[in-house]
Write a protein that holds these residues in place. Structure first.
Motif, mmCIF file in Angstrom:
data_model
loop_
_atom_site.group_PDB
_atom_site.id
_atom_site.type_symbol
_atom_site.label_atom_id
_atom_site.label_comp_id
_atom_site.label_asym_id
_atom_site.label_seq_id
_atom_site.Cartn_x
_atom_site.Cartn_y
_atom_site.Cartn_z
ATOM 1 N N ARG A 75 -29.262 -35.690 -7.742
ATOM 2 C CA ARG A 75 -29.322 -36.121 -6.447
ATOM 3 C C ARG A 75 -30.702 -37.089 -6.322
ATOM 4 O O ARG A 75 -31.715 -36.717 -6.369
ATOM 5 C CB ARG A 75 -29.381 -35.334 -5.279
ATOM 6 C CG ARG A 75 -28.046 -34.547 -5.304
ATOM 7 C CD ARG A 75 -28.216 -33.537 -4.093
ATOM 8 N NE ARG A 75 -28.925 -32.296 -4.477
ATOM 9 C CZ ARG A 75 -29.063 -31.314 -3.695
ATOM 10 N NH1 ARG A 75 -28.611 -31.050 -2.557
ATOM 11 N NH2 ARG A 75 -29.804 -30.307 -4.204
ATOM 12 N N THR A 146 -22.572 -38.964 -3.161
ATOM 13 C CA THR A 146 -21.879 -40.305 -3.241
ATOM 14 C C THR A 146 -22.591 -41.038 -4.312
ATOM 15 O O THR A 146 -23.522 -40.757 -4.999
ATOM 16 C CB THR A 146 -22.125 -41.017 -1.931
ATOM 17 O OG1 THR A 146 -23.603 -41.211 -1.548
ATOM 18 C CG2 THR A 146 -21.562 -40.425 -0.679
ATOM 19 N N ASP A 149 -26.124 -42.210 -4.385
ATOM 20 C CA ASP A 149 -27.306 -41.177 -4.447
ATOM 21 C C ASP A 149 -27.171 -40.093 -5.530
ATOM 22 O O ASP A 149 -27.689 -39.039 -5.780
ATOM 23 C CB ASP A 149 -26.910 -40.281 -3.055
ATOM 24 C CG ASP A 149 -27.254 -40.826 -1.714
ATOM 25 O OD1 ASP A 149 -28.481 -41.526 -1.831
ATOM 26 O OD2 ASP A 149 -26.422 -41.040 -0.995
ATOM 27 N N GLY A 180 -20.769 -36.135 3.846
ATOM 28 C CA GLY A 180 -21.915 -36.914 4.605
ATOM 29 C C GLY A 180 -23.325 -36.484 4.459
ATOM 30 O O GLY A 180 -23.573 -35.476 3.345
ATOM 31 N N ALA A 181 -24.231 -36.643 5.370
ATOM 32 C CA ALA A 181 -25.739 -36.186 5.303
ATOM 33 C C ALA A 181 -25.861 -34.809 5.509
ATOM 34 O O ALA A 181 -25.060 -34.193 6.489
ATOM 35 C CB ALA A 181 -26.548 -37.056 5.780
ATOM 36 N N GLN A 187 -32.582 -31.201 5.770
ATOM 37 C CA GLN A 187 -33.057 -32.217 5.101
ATOM 38 C C GLN A 187 -34.759 -32.005 4.805
ATOM 39 O O GLN A 187 -35.189 -32.253 3.618
ATOM 40 C CB GLN A 187 -33.049 -33.593 5.247
ATOM 41 C CG GLN A 187 -31.398 -34.236 5.200
ATOM 42 C CD GLN A 187 -31.259 -35.489 5.718
ATOM 43 O OE1 GLN A 187 -31.990 -36.408 5.341
ATOM 44 N NE2 GLN A 187 -30.282 -35.844 6.547
ATOM 45 N N SER A 195 -26.218 -38.598 0.881
ATOM 46 C CA SER A 195 -24.829 -38.383 1.373
ATOM 47 C C SER A 195 -24.124 -37.666 0.348
ATOM 48 O O SER A 195 -24.374 -37.902 -0.936
ATOM 49 C CB SER A 195 -24.394 -39.516 1.983
ATOM 50 O OG SER A 195 -23.134 -39.491 2.520
#
Length: 301
Positions: A75, A146, A149, A180-181, A187, A195
């Motif tokens: 990531r 994604t 990312d 999604g996030a 986080q 994401s």
């Protein structure tokens, strides 16, 4: 048994379940824990269910320890020390496979990875970077980042197909089933941004990677009707292709389905099917014939 291995001058640790000597070459199951865990903590977190693979003497199970509780996954927006310090976790996996092949009689064509959360992200990195070392991968409570990312050392990751088993809860409070996030609090707490795809899109992604173009087939997993969750599976299959299965735990949280209930803050744990049983059936781990046409089944004893 606790063991230490040198990886580029750094001592890495792990817990090995399985005897040194065996009558035949055995499967190797590498278990990658979640963020802020260790191999021993994840072993307790899952009720030791993966140890059953080694009970018959046909497999060896290894709980690897990440660096300061985390893995250097792919990531791009990971703030884990393992990523910031460039820890060679792929090299760690290579070294474990090599050394246990010599000491524990491992069949090099029968190496499986089971990763949870951050460990699941690391497992997906292995799929893209060293698929030739693996016979199959199970990812629990993690979905594909994604494209923007997802960061790998090379712009042309390996495309060798692999059978993939995905397990995810629809009420996961940390790794959203819908993608999604992550929520802002998650986080900040885990120091990870970016994401991700949904669980269903992750399954579709790996199916395409394996050359499968037909839609997935949905089946409900039998239940005793007494639990607070229920499960279904979507199978992506085509003749001559490596299969992909997504097990969805409806109302399930950021948990590992099996005998041990996770802490309340992580959400509900599914009990109708354990991850260990799902992996054993799908890949044929520990001597069971796999359900699919993967290389795992072709090498099953």
């Amino acid at each position: 048994m606790r063991s230490t291995i040198d990886v580029d001058g750094r001592q890495r640790t792990m817990t090995i379940v399985g005897d040194l000597e065996a009558q035949q070459a055995r499967d190797l199951v590498l278990v990658l824990h979640g963020s802020k865990q260790t191999g021993a903590k994840h072993r307790a977190f899952t009720g030791g269910m993966y140890d059953a693979f080694a009970a018959s003497g046909t497999a060896v199970v290894v709980y690897l320890d990440g660096y300061r509780g985390n893995w250097n996954d792919a990531r791009r927006q990971s703030g884990f020390p393992a990523r910031l310090e460039g820890i060679d976790d792929v090299g760690f996996v290579r070294a474990v496979i090599r050394d246990l092949g010599a000491t524990h009689g491992i069949d090099p064509d029968r190496v499986f990875v089971i990763g949870y959360s951050n460990g699941g992200q690391m497992a997906m990195r292995l799929v893209h970077e060293v698929p030739e070392l693996l016979a199959g991968v199970t990812v629990v409570a993690a979905t594909m980042p994604t494209r923007d990312d997802f960061l790998l050392p090379t712009e042309t990751p390996a495309t060798t197909p692999l059978p993939i088993l995905l397990v995810h809860g629809t009420a996961d409070p940390i790794a959203p089933y819908a993608g999604g996030a992550m929520k802002p609090w998650a986080q900040r707490f885990f120091k990870v941004g970016g994401s991700a795809l949904s669980a269903r899109d992750t399954a579709a992604y790996f199916a395409r990677r394996n050359g499968i173009s037909t839609p997935g087939v949905v089946d409900r997993i039998p239940s005793d009707g007494h639990g607070s969750t229920w499960m279904e599976q979507v199978d992506h299959r085509e003749d001559g292709r490596m299969p992909v299965r997504l097990v969805t735990v409806h109302r399930g949280g950021h948990t590992v389905p099996g005998p041990k209930r996770a802490p309340f803050v992580l959400g509900r744990t599914g009990h109708d099917l354990s991850v260990a049983a799902a992996a054993a059936a799908f890949f044929g781990i520990g001597g069971r014939r796999a359900e699919d046409g993967s290389r795992a089944s072709r090498h099953a004893g």
